[in-house]
Motif scaffolding. Structure first.
Motif, mmCIF file in Angstrom:
data_model
loop_
_atom_site.group_PDB
_atom_site.id
_atom_site.type_symbol
_atom_site.label_atom_id
_atom_site.label_comp_id
_atom_site.label_asym_id
_atom_site.label_seq_id
_atom_site.Cartn_x
_atom_site.Cartn_y
_atom_site.Cartn_z
ATOM 1 N N ALA A 42 -2.922 8.305 57.081
ATOM 2 C CA ALA A 42 -2.901 9.751 56.911
ATOM 3 C C ALA A 42 -3.385 10.004 55.490
ATOM 4 C CB ALA A 42 -1.500 10.309 57.127
ATOM 5 N N ILE A 43 -4.549 10.570 55.352
ATOM 6 C CA ILE A 43 -5.174 10.737 54.042
ATOM 7 C C ILE A 43 -4.608 11.972 53.347
ATOM 8 C CG2 ILE A 43 -7.357 11.081 52.815
ATOM 9 C CD1 ILE A 43 -8.739 9.666 55.140
ATOM 10 N N THR A 44 -4.190 11.784 52.090
ATOM 11 C CA THR A 44 -3.653 12.898 51.300
ATOM 12 C C THR A 44 -4.719 13.573 50.449
ATOM 13 O OG1 THR A 44 -3.076 11.390 49.510
ATOM 14 C CG2 THR A 44 -1.380 11.826 51.168
ATOM 15 N N ALA A 45 -5.718 12.804 50.031
ATOM 16 C CA ALA A 45 -6.779 13.330 49.166
ATOM 17 C C ALA A 45 -7.982 12.422 49.270
ATOM 18 C CB ALA A 45 -6.311 13.410 47.713
ATOM 19 N N ILE A 46 -9.131 12.992 49.048
ATOM 20 C CA ILE A 46 -10.366 12.211 48.963
ATOM 21 C C ILE A 46 -10.739 12.116 47.492
ATOM 22 C CG2 ILE A 46 -12.816 12.151 49.536
ATOM 23 C CD1 ILE A 46 -12.081 13.748 52.074
ATOM 24 N N THR A 47 -10.934 10.911 47.009
ATOM 25 C CA THR A 47 -11.370 10.754 45.626
ATOM 26 C C THR A 47 -12.807 10.250 45.592
ATOM 27 O OG1 THR A 47 -10.702 8.430 45.363
ATOM 28 C CG2 THR A 47 -9.020 10.113 44.967
ATOM 29 N N ALA A 48 -13.540 10.733 44.615
ATOM 30 C CA ALA A 48 -14.860 10.186 44.309
ATOM 31 C C ALA A 48 -14.654 9.244 43.137
ATOM 32 C CB ALA A 48 -15.832 11.309 43.945
ATOM 33 N N GLN A 49 -14.731 7.948 43.391
ATOM 34 C CA GLN A 49 -14.468 6.989 42.324
ATOM 35 C C GLN A 49 -15.203 5.691 42.570
ATOM 36 O OE1 GLN A 49 -10.539 4.870 42.123
ATOM 37 N NE2 GLN A 49 -9.887 6.405 43.629
ATOM 38 N N ASN A 50 -15.333 4.947 41.493
ATOM 39 C CA ASN A 50 -15.912 3.613 41.552
ATOM 40 C C ASN A 50 -15.068 2.720 40.644
ATOM 41 O OD1 ASN A 50 -16.803 4.365 38.921
ATOM 42 N ND2 ASN A 50 -18.738 5.120 39.760
ATOM 43 N N THR A 51 -15.611 1.615 40.171
ATOM 44 C CA THR A 51 -14.819 0.721 39.329
ATOM 45 C C THR A 51 -14.706 1.217 37.899
ATOM 46 O OG1 THR A 51 -16.721 -0.639 38.684
ATOM 47 C CG2 THR A 51 -15.572 -1.244 40.720
ATOM 48 N N VAL A 52 -15.465 2.252 37.552
ATOM 49 C CA VAL A 52 -15.506 2.736 36.172
ATOM 50 C C VAL A 52 -14.672 3.996 35.976
ATOM 51 C CG1 VAL A 52 -17.015 3.566 34.321
ATOM 52 C CG2 VAL A 52 -17.791 1.725 35.828
ATOM 53 N N ALA A 53 -14.700 4.911 36.941
ATOM 54 C CA ALA A 53 -14.062 6.204 36.729
ATOM 55 C C ALA A 53 -13.765 6.897 38.048
ATOM 56 C CB ALA A 53 -14.954 7.098 35.869
ATOM 57 N N VAL A 54 -12.829 7.846 37.974
ATOM 58 C CA VAL A 54 -12.592 8.795 39.058
ATOM 59 C C VAL A 54 -13.289 10.086 38.661
ATOM 60 C CG1 VAL A 54 -10.863 10.079 40.371
ATOM 61 C CG2 VAL A 54 -10.379 7.746 39.621
ATOM 62 N N GLY A 56 -13.872 12.760 40.847
ATOM 63 C CA GLY A 56 -13.439 13.928 41.590
ATOM 64 C C GLY A 56 -12.242 13.623 42.464
ATOM 65 N N ILE A 57 -11.313 14.588 42.574
ATOM 66 C CA ILE A 57 -10.152 14.463 43.452
ATOM 67 C C ILE A 57 -10.081 15.730 44.295
ATOM 68 C CG2 ILE A 57 -7.643 14.241 43.598
ATOM 69 C CD1 ILE A 57 -7.692 12.840 40.888
ATOM 70 N N TYR A 58 -10.051 15.565 45.615
ATOM 71 C CA TYR A 58 -10.087 16.689 46.537
ATOM 72 C C TYR A 58 -8.892 16.594 47.491
ATOM 73 C CZ TYR A 58 -14.790 16.499 44.681
ATOM 74 O OH TYR A 58 -15.870 16.438 43.815
ATOM 75 N N PRO A 59 -7.788 17.251 47.157
ATOM 76 C CA PRO A 59 -6.598 17.188 48.012
ATOM 77 C C PRO A 59 -6.865 17.793 49.383
ATOM 78 C CG PRO A 59 -6.078 18.075 45.831
ATOM 79 C CD PRO A 59 -7.559 18.070 45.949
ATOM 80 N N LEU A 60 -6.259 17.194 50.407
ATOM 81 C CA LEU A 60 -6.333 17.770 51.735
ATOM 82 C C LEU A 60 -5.264 18.849 51.885
ATOM 83 C CD1 LEU A 60 -8.109 15.251 52.279
ATOM 84 C CD2 LEU A 60 -7.148 15.268 54.596
ATOM 85 N N PRO A 61 -5.482 19.813 52.779
ATOM 86 C CA PRO A 61 -4.456 20.837 53.009
ATOM 87 C C PRO A 61 -3.162 20.189 53.492
ATOM 88 C CG PRO A 61 -6.543 21.467 54.022
ATOM 89 C CD PRO A 61 -6.696 20.043 53.579
ATOM 90 N N PRO A 62 -2.022 20.695 53.072
ATOM 91 C CA PRO A 62 -0.747 20.094 53.481
ATOM 92 C C PRO A 62 -0.607 19.916 54.982
ATOM 93 C CG PRO A 62 -0.377 21.657 51.716
ATOM 94 C CD PRO A 62 -1.815 21.790 52.094
ATOM 95 N N GLU A 63 -1.031 20.905 55.769
ATOM 96 C CA GLU A 63 -0.883 20.797 57.220
ATOM 97 C C GLU A 63 -1.736 19.676 57.791
ATOM 98 O OE1 GLU A 63 1.255 21.943 59.367
ATOM 99 O OE2 GLU A 63 2.248 22.854 57.635
ATOM 100 N N ALA A 64 -2.868 19.380 57.144
ATOM 101 C CA ALA A 64 -3.710 18.283 57.617
ATOM 102 C C ALA A 64 -2.984 16.951 57.468
ATOM 103 C CB ALA A 64 -5.028 18.261 56.849
#
Length: 268
Positions: A42-54, A56-64
């Motif tokens: 159950a995914i809580t957030a999608i992050t844009a990241q690699n081994t160097v940095a994060v 972007g962080i994109y939280p999913l809606p609570p109901e999702a």
């Protein structure tokens, strides 16, 4: 299911997605597979990241988040839960509601606060919600030393004292992991037994996902029927080996751990 076949435990990770594949649900599902349990997410957030940095962080809606848990609980069933990155108070509240859907399944909370790259993954204002809504109702929490000090509000606390203080907040047991200590020793406390779980320190430069691997293995071992201390010892062994075998050739920063032994397979 075929007559006489082993029932495969079902383990759910509630956590963020790591686009680099090293931590989050990607690491959790690898650890579940290594342990021999069936993994769900159950995914809580999608992050844009690699081994160097994060980046972007994109939280999913609570109901999702709640709907994902409901979907797997109603059809597949849940024998254990691992909780990872939550990010904010709204997500914590959603996960607290979602736990009502999994019955008495043992639950392991890895209080993810900071990424290996240094990015902050839990808003400071959400710490109180984490303490109040999740810590008292989970089976286990697995903070590293800095996380344990933040949760216990004890900046200079020793691991043994922190384990006792955090267990008093309500979880059945606590494992303060040793990845941020000079000696890679985990401290286990269940209200009666205080135990050190020793391990080798491997400076492979590839420890990304080690905490996820540890907590996911712990949840899987509980689903397999291990006692808390047995499960904690196995989680330590598996996470340590995954760091030892870490893939430092992946990316320009801290490489991912290798719980599946990909490097050893070579060209097979």
């Amino acid at each position: 299911m075929q007559s006489g076949a082993r029932r495969i435990p079902r383990v759910l990770t509630i956590a963020g997605s790591d686009s680099g594949g090293g931590a989050g649900i990607q690491a959790d599902l690898k650890a579940f597979a290594h342990a021999g349990v069936y993994g769900m997410s159950a995914i809580t957030a999608i992050t844009a990241q690699n081994t160097v940095a994060v980046t972007g962080i994109y939280p999913l809606p609570p109901e999702a988040i709640v709907d994902q848990v409901r979907a797997v609980a109603e059809d597949i069933g849940v024998d254990a839960v691992k909780i990872g990155m939550l990010g904010n108070t709204e997500t914590i509240e959603a996960v607290a509601r979602a736990l009502d859907l999994v019955g008495q399944a043992p639950t392991v909370l890895d209080p993810v606060m900071v990424a290996e790259s240094g990015a902050e993954l839990l808003e400071p204002g959400a710490r109180d919600a984490l303490r109040a809504l999740l810590v008292p109702r989970v089976t286990a929490i697995t903070p590293n030393l800095p996380e344990a000090r933040l949760l216990a509000a004890a900046p200079g606390g020793a691991p043994e004292d922190l384990a006792r203080a955090l267990q008093a907040l309500g979880p059945e047991f606590v494992v303060v992991t040793g990845g941020h200590r000079d000696q890679a020793v985990d401290v286990f406390f269940d209200g009666a037994t205080l135990a050190e779980i020793a391990g080798e320190r491997y400076d492979s430069g590839a420890a990304h996902g080690s905490g996820c691997t540890h907590s996911s293995t712990l949840a899987a071992q509980l689903a397999l029927g291990r006692t808390p201390l047995e499960a904690a010892r196995e989680a330590k062994r598996v996470a340590s080996a995954a760091v030892r075998d870490g893939l430092d050739e992946i990316g320009a920063g801290a490489g991912p751990v290798d719980v599946l032994g990909l490097a050893r397979r070579g060209g097979d």
